[in-house]
Scaffold this active site. Sequence first.
Site, short mmCIF file in Angstrom:
data_model
loop_
_atom_site.label_atom_id
_atom_site.label_comp_id
_atom_site.label_asym_id
_atom_site.label_seq_id
_atom_site.Cartn_x
_atom_site.Cartn_y
_atom_site.Cartn_z
N ARG A 91 43.45 28.12 32.10
CA ARG A 91 44.29 27.21 32.90
C ARG A 91 45.62 27.90 33.22
O ARG A 91 46.07 28.75 32.47
CB ARG A 91 44.56 25.92 32.14
N ARG A 147 48.47 16.11 35.19
CA ARG A 147 48.69 17.52 34.88
C ARG A 147 50.10 17.77 34.31
O ARG A 147 50.27 18.56 33.39
CB ARG A 147 48.46 18.30 36.19
N GLY A 165 52.71 32.44 39.35
CA GLY A 165 51.54 32.65 40.22
C GLY A 165 50.25 32.79 39.44
O GLY A 165 50.21 32.70 38.21
N ASP A 167 47.85 35.21 38.12
CA ASP A 167 47.69 36.63 37.77
C ASP A 167 48.61 37.55 38.58
O ASP A 167 48.21 38.65 38.96
CB ASP A 167 46.21 37.05 37.94
N ASN A 214 49.31 37.61 29.23
CA ASN A 214 47.96 37.21 29.59
C ASN A 214 47.08 38.44 29.69
O ASN A 214 47.58 39.56 29.86
CB ASN A 214 48.00 36.48 30.95
N THR A 215 45.78 38.24 29.59
CA THR A 215 44.85 39.34 29.81
C THR A 215 43.82 38.89 30.83
O THR A 215 43.37 37.74 30.82
CB THR A 215 44.19 39.80 28.50
N HIS A 216 43.47 39.82 31.73
CA HIS A 216 42.59 39.48 32.85
C HIS A 216 41.51 40.55 33.00
O HIS A 216 41.83 41.75 32.92
CB HIS A 216 43.43 39.37 34.13
N ASP A 263 53.87 34.78 35.15
CA ASP A 263 54.88 34.12 35.98
C ASP A 263 54.23 32.88 36.59
O ASP A 263 53.15 32.46 36.14
CB ASP A 263 55.48 35.08 37.02
#
Length: 217
Positions: free
Chosen positions: A97, A71, A149, A151, A113-115, A147
């Site tokens: 990921r 990884r 974490g 989300d 990011n989008t969630h 960051d």
Amino acid sequence: MTNPPTPARLVVLISGAGSTMSAVLDAQQDASYGARVVAVISDRADAAGLVAAAEWGVPTSVVALADFPDREAWDRALADEVARHEPDLVLLAGFMRLIGAPSLARFGGRIVNTHPALLPSYPGAHGVRDALVGGAKVTGCTVMLVDEGVDTGPIIAQAAVEVWDDDTESTLHERIKNVERGLVTVTVGRMAREGWTVEGRRVTVGTATLKDTKGDA
Ligand code: GAR
């Protein structure tokens, strides 16, 4: 304040269909959009969005976990590949990921990011399913900074979507994605054109802050 040059160089990371990415590519046809997608990178060679990106004439590449010994090596390779395109902003558009330390060290504070849920409710890989199983009557989508974490980064923008009694994971996700494409496109464009500030967990896009508007009423 983070204030990228215009048009901001935008690198988009995807794992799947890439409909969010396509919405951004569509928006940038307007020269005043403020951002330009300079590369699309996927962790999956079979991501349908790679074909769509190529049809838009955008350079694509694949950095697949399976091609690296571990990884950490993959994290470093991904950061190198993103860096090669000298981004002002990095957009995770359905990238499934976690972003590792090498990318956070180089692009931290400008990875978006989008969630498909209203964070901090229902983080993780199954935000739509978890909201449905959890009995939520309203869910939605969240655009946030990344960051270390899952989300947990500062929230930039959110939009609500009603949950219907007969919803399945797929009908609900489709309705969320319809709203999400607009939210991501508008938010990324504004960040590129107007810049943004982060104070604690509060993100302000553009120059209008609470302090500026206090007492205006
Ligand atoms: C979007 O709903 C996005 O929020 C979600 O994947 C979908 C991508 O659709 N991302 C996550 O769940 C990340 N935790 P797309 O490939 O059609 O753009």
